[in-house]
Design a protein around this motif. Sequence first.
Motif, PDB file in Angstrom:
ATOM      1  N   SER A  76       3.208   5.431  20.707  1.00 16.59           N
ATOM      2  CA  SER A  76       3.228   5.332  19.245  1.00 16.59           C
ATOM      3  C   SER A  76       4.584   4.949  18.679  1.00 16.59           C
ATOM      4  O   SER A  76       4.693   4.659  17.486  1.00 16.59           O
ATOM      5  N   SER A  84       4.472  -0.805  17.856  1.00 17.53           N
ATOM      6  CA  SER A  84       4.260   0.151  18.937  1.00 17.53           C
ATOM      7  C   SER A  84       3.388  -0.482  20.017  1.00 17.53           C
ATOM      8  O   SER A  84       2.759  -1.531  19.806  1.00 17.53           O
ATOM      9  N   GLU A  87      -0.183  -0.806  18.856  1.00 20.30           N
ATOM     10  CA  GLU A  87      -0.363  -1.945  17.954  1.00 20.30           C
ATOM     11  C   GLU A  87      -0.387  -3.254  18.730  1.00 20.30           C
ATOM     12  O   GLU A  87      -1.200  -4.143  18.449  1.00 20.30           O
ATOM     13  N   GLN A 252      -1.128   5.151  14.043  1.00 22.70           N
ATOM     14  CA  GLN A 252      -1.421   4.929  15.457  1.00 22.70           C
ATOM     15  C   GLN A 252      -2.817   5.407  15.838  1.00 22.70           C
ATOM     16  O   GLN A 252      -3.467   4.812  16.703  1.00 22.70           O
ATOM     17  N   ASN A 255      -5.062   2.626  14.792  1.00 20.09           N
ATOM     18  CA  ASN A 255      -4.967   1.567  15.805  1.00 20.09           C
ATOM     19  C   ASN A 255      -5.774   1.929  17.041  1.00 20.09           C
ATOM     20  O   ASN A 255      -6.477   1.088  17.618  1.00 20.09           O
TER      21      ASN A 255
END
Length: 266
Positions: A76, A84, A87, A252, A255
Motif C-alpha cells: 500500500s 503503490s 495501484e 488501497q 484498489n
Amino acid sequence: MTSAGLARKASPSREQFEPIRALLENARKKTRPRTVDLYEVFCAILYLLKSGCQWRMLPSDFTKWRTVHHYFSLWSEKPEGGASLLEQALKKNQVGEARTRQGRNAKTSFCIVDAQSVKNTDYARRKGYDAGKKVSGIKRHIFVGTQGLPHAIAITTADVSDRQGALKTIEQNWEGLTEVTSLLVDGGYSGQPFAEAVQSLLGASVQVAKRHELHTFAVMPQRWVVERSFAWLEKCRRLWKNTERLLNTSLQFVNLAFLALLLRRY
C-alpha cells in the motif's frame, strides 16, 4: 471447510494470481529468504476485505495477522509522486490487459465520472460532512471506462465537492488518463469553471447527462456503468463503511476490491 479454504475458494486461483506475483514480490526489503506464501497472504487480505473483520480477528488457519498486515502495508505504500504496488497491479497490469484482450487500446479515451459518499466509523481519523447526502465520512471518486473498469480512483473527505474531487483525481492519476478526450458526468459536475479546468488539465471535453423529467426514475444511458462499479465495491463488507484510519488505506482496499474482481473475471 476452514476459513482459509473458503477464502481460497472465493479468491482468484493460483494461476489467476500469477500475473501480479512478480510485481508484489518487488515489495521485498530484506535479503532473508521468504518463508510465507504470497498467495496465502493475498487470500487472507481478501478475507478481511470480504468479511469486514478486524486484523486481529483473522482466523488462525491463515498466515499470522501481523505478517499479513505487514505485507498489506508494503503493497500500500505510495512513494512520493508514484503509485503503490496495488495501484500498479490494478491499472497498469490488469485493466490494460483486460482491454487489450478485447481488442481495445490499453488506455481509454472516454470516462464516466462519479463520486460516492461513505459513512465513517469511530476508528477513522479523517472525515468531512457532505451536506447534500447528509453523510459524515469520506468520498470515493472514480473514473471508469464503458466496461466499468477503473482508470482513476481517489479518496477525499466527504466535504470535498464532486467537482473538486474529480479535479484532484485527475491530478493524482494524470498518467493513466492521457488518452482521455471526453468525460461523461451528472448534474453535480455542471458549470463552465469545471469544464475549463478539465480542458486545461486533460484537454478533454465534459458531457453532462441530465434527466428529462424531475422526480422520475430513468436509467441514464452509459451513466449506469459507473453505478454498477460502485455496486461491485458494495459486495465487500469492509467497504460498506469507512473503517480505516488513513485515506490511503481506504484507497488501497478499493484498489484491492477491483483487482480481485479483474483477476477472477479476466
